[in-house]
Design a protein around this motif. Structure first.
Motif, mmCIF file in Angstrom:
data_model
loop_
_atom_site.group_PDB
_atom_site.id
_atom_site.type_symbol
_atom_site.label_atom_id
_atom_site.label_comp_id
_atom_site.label_asym_id
_atom_site.label_seq_id
_atom_site.Cartn_x
_atom_site.Cartn_y
_atom_site.Cartn_z
ATOM 1 N N ARG A 1 7.569 -7.648 -7.818
ATOM 2 C CA ARG A 1 7.437 -6.318 -8.416
ATOM 3 C C ARG A 1 6.965 -5.286 -7.394
ATOM 4 N NH1 ARG A 1 4.028 -7.389 -13.844
ATOM 5 N NH2 ARG A 1 4.741 -5.292 -14.342
ATOM 6 N N ALA A 2 7.513 -4.085 -7.496
ATOM 7 C CA ALA A 2 7.070 -2.979 -6.662
ATOM 8 C C ALA A 2 5.713 -2.487 -7.134
ATOM 9 C CB ALA A 2 8.093 -1.843 -6.711
ATOM 10 N N VAL A 3 4.849 -2.063 -6.188
ATOM 11 C CA VAL A 3 3.506 -1.606 -6.515
ATOM 12 C C VAL A 3 3.193 -0.311 -5.776
ATOM 13 C CG1 VAL A 3 1.061 -2.207 -6.631
ATOM 14 C CG2 VAL A 3 2.773 -4.023 -6.663
ATOM 15 N N ARG A 4 2.629 0.644 -6.514
ATOM 16 C CA ARG A 4 2.083 1.863 -5.925
ATOM 17 C C ARG A 4 0.605 1.913 -6.287
ATOM 18 N NH1 ARG A 4 5.994 1.030 -3.824
ATOM 19 N NH2 ARG A 4 7.894 2.283 -3.605
ATOM 20 N N PHE A 5 -0.262 2.061 -5.290
ATOM 21 C CA PHE A 5 -1.702 2.048 -5.490
ATOM 22 C C PHE A 5 -2.273 3.395 -5.053
ATOM 23 C CE2 PHE A 5 -5.921 -0.070 -3.934
ATOM 24 C CZ PHE A 5 -6.619 0.578 -4.946
ATOM 25 N N TYR A 6 -2.875 4.121 -6.007
ATOM 26 C CA TYR A 6 -3.514 5.402 -5.739
ATOM 27 C C TYR A 6 -5.018 5.224 -5.929
ATOM 28 C CZ TYR A 6 1.222 7.248 -6.250
ATOM 29 O OH TYR A 6 2.573 7.498 -6.113
ATOM 30 N N TYR A 7 -5.775 5.511 -4.860
ATOM 31 C CA TYR A 7 -7.222 5.331 -4.911
ATOM 32 C C TYR A 7 -7.924 6.659 -4.672
ATOM 33 C CZ TYR A 7 -11.922 3.613 -3.963
ATOM 34 O OH TYR A 7 -13.278 3.398 -4.011
ATOM 35 N N GLY A 8 -8.793 7.034 -5.611
ATOM 36 C CA GLY A 8 -9.501 8.300 -5.529
ATOM 37 C C GLY A 8 -10.888 8.155 -4.937
ATOM 38 N N ALA A 9 -11.222 9.054 -4.002
ATOM 39 C CA ALA A 9 -12.554 9.084 -3.389
ATOM 40 C C ALA A 9 -12.873 10.537 -3.047
ATOM 41 C CB ALA A 9 -12.592 8.213 -2.135
ATOM 42 N N ARG A 10 -14.131 10.773 -2.712
ATOM 43 C CA ARG A 10 -14.518 12.132 -2.341
ATOM 44 C C ARG A 10 -14.099 12.453 -0.905
ATOM 45 N NH1 ARG A 10 -19.334 10.280 -4.839
ATOM 46 N NH2 ARG A 10 -19.717 11.187 -6.885
ATOM 47 N N THR A 11 -14.490 11.589 0.024
ATOM 48 C CA THR A 11 -14.247 11.835 1.443
ATOM 49 C C THR A 11 -13.747 10.552 2.097
ATOM 50 O OG1 THR A 11 -16.458 11.157 2.189
ATOM 51 C CG2 THR A 11 -16.210 13.447 1.424
ATOM 52 N N ALA A 12 -13.369 10.672 3.364
ATOM 53 C CA ALA A 12 -12.876 9.507 4.099
ATOM 54 C C ALA A 12 -13.936 8.424 4.207
ATOM 55 C CB ALA A 12 -12.408 9.934 5.487
ATOM 56 N N SER A 13 -15.208 8.809 4.239
ATOM 57 C CA SER A 13 -16.281 7.819 4.369
ATOM 58 C C SER A 13 -16.438 6.977 3.102
ATOM 59 C CB SER A 13 -17.608 8.511 4.703
ATOM 60 O OG SER A 13 -18.013 9.356 3.643
ATOM 61 N N ASP A 14 -15.806 7.398 2.009
ATOM 62 C CA ASP A 14 -15.876 6.642 0.754
ATOM 63 C C ASP A 14 -14.731 5.635 0.618
ATOM 64 O OD1 ASP A 14 -18.182 7.992 -0.376
ATOM 65 O OD2 ASP A 14 -16.882 9.741 -0.556
ATOM 66 N N LEU A 15 -13.877 5.561 1.619
ATOM 67 C CA LEU A 15 -12.769 4.602 1.597
ATOM 68 C C LEU A 15 -13.197 3.300 2.271
ATOM 69 C CD1 LEU A 15 -9.885 7.018 2.624
ATOM 70 C CD2 LEU A 15 -10.441 6.230 0.311
ATOM 71 N N PHE A 16 -12.663 2.196 1.805
ATOM 72 C CA PHE A 16 -13.014 0.902 2.385
ATOM 73 C C PHE A 16 -11.909 -0.101 2.129
ATOM 74 C CE2 PHE A 16 -14.479 0.998 -1.946
ATOM 75 C CZ PHE A 16 -14.363 -0.296 -2.440
ATOM 76 N N TYR A 17 -11.957 -1.210 2.839
ATOM 77 C CA TYR A 17 -10.972 -2.297 2.750
ATOM 78 C C TYR A 17 -9.554 -1.821 3.068
ATOM 79 C CZ TYR A 17 -14.287 -5.692 0.764
ATOM 80 O OH TYR A 17 -15.344 -6.556 0.570
#
Length: 348
Positions: free
Chosen positions: A240-256
């Protein structure tokens, strides 16, 4: 004194079970391997709302937002708050036929902490090892209750790992100032300490035989169940095709980000978009697609045909509410939308 036992008949699924007067109907179902729809399990979300066709049921305290007075007068009940005082016939308004008798049994598991590692300024990876029993069975996308040591309280968190490592479980937990459990992750708990788990709960899992492409929308610690779903899809070679949208405030809140990219290489058709609501400043891997705006606004721009997808949601309540409104505006069928409505007190 032994509580009286009554017989519950569920319609239209033709399932019967026994329930004691001192246990709620939902817990009695879990105990007997019957997996009814549920969310918060505290009378606040309406996921287990059903209709009493016959019998005597009384409810513990519940939110009128989940079941208002007019509905109660009409015969609606919340199974997580309902006690039977006679044999009853109950119509299930929402149910998953695959999960009803095929879900993973609820387990009480004693675990040992193997690691507590910060992944952002306010999100921690908590890794546990099952001790007794030696494994913890669950499906990707589900959650468990972690019991707060020294209290009768618990907090609910989604697993980020999969059943491919049944002895080792990972949770992603957002820390709140004064949090009864999350506060212990800074001071009070350490590797080697024991924690008790109960679970798994939740029905936000991938369904066998489904073929629609998948859109995942997450924010904050809502990364956990989506990460579990993605890991599971890679492990099972899902087409299956997957699109993942992840919301954060700033770049420092992104991980993995590196792991997400690596998982994506093992999927047939995968794309990840980081959605930053406050600032686009900061260094990110060149391969990461980043857009400005709330995650639901970015999804709206990129997914005009979202009604042709299965949607998995997890994140802060305002994000989930905004996503549900977006999906309703795009006429996405409700049986294509998966999210668990478990909630925690404001002080986690």
């Amino acid at each position: 004194m032994v509580a009286d036992i009554h017989r519950i008949s569920f319609e239209p699924v033709d399932i019967e079970m026994d329930v004691a007067e001192d246990e709620n109907i939902l817990d009695a179902a879990f105990r007997q391997g019957i997996h009814l729809m549920h969310g918060c399990r505290e009378g606040r979300c309406s996921a287990c709302k059903s209709y009493l066709l016959d019998g005597d049921v009384q409810m513990d305290d519940y939110s009128t937002f989940a079941c208002n007075d007019a509905e109660v007068e009409e015969g609606y009940v919340l199974l997580c708050r309902s006690h039977a005082f006679s044999d009853c016939t109950i119509e299930l308004l929402n149910f998953d036929e695959d999960e009803l008798l095929g879900g993973v049994p609820i387990q009480d598991v004693r675990t040992r902490i193997t690691a507590i590692e910060p992944v952002t300024r306010d999100i921690v990876s908590l890794r546990l090892e099952a001790v007794a029993p030696a494994t913890f069975e669950f499906k990707a996308g589900q959650y468990a209750d972690i019991h707060i040591p020294g209290t009768e309280e618990h907090r609910s968190f989604s697993m980020a790992s999969t059943s491919s490592t049944p002895r080792h479980v990972e949770f992603l937990i957002k820390k709140y100032p004064g949090g009864k459990f999350s506060g212990l992750l800074d001071e009070g708990l350490a590797a080697g300490d024991e924690l008790a788990l109960t679970g798994p709960y939740g029905t936000s899992t991938l369904k066998d035989g489904h073929i629609l492409p998948v859109v995942c929308i997450a924010g904050g610690a809502g990364m956990a169940p989506v990460l579990a779903l993605l890991r599971h899809m890679r492990e099972t070679a899902s087409p299956r095709a997957v699109r993942f949208y992840y919301g954060a405030r700033t770049a420092s809140d992104l991980f993995y980000l590196d792991e997400i990219a690596e998982i994506g290489k093992g999927l047939v058709d995968f794309a990840f978009t980081a959605c930053l609501s406050e600032s686009m400043d900061g260094e990110l891997p060149a391969a990461v697609s980043v857009e400005n705006g709330n995650v639901t606004d970015v999804v709206a721009r990129h997914e005009p045909d979202i009604a042709k997808h299965e949607i998995y949601l997890c994140g802060p309540p305002p994000m989930v509410d905004a996503a549900l409104e977006l999906l309703q505006d795009h006429s996405v069928p409700k049986d294509q939308v998966f999210y668990d409505k478990f909630t925690s007190p404001i002080f986690d």
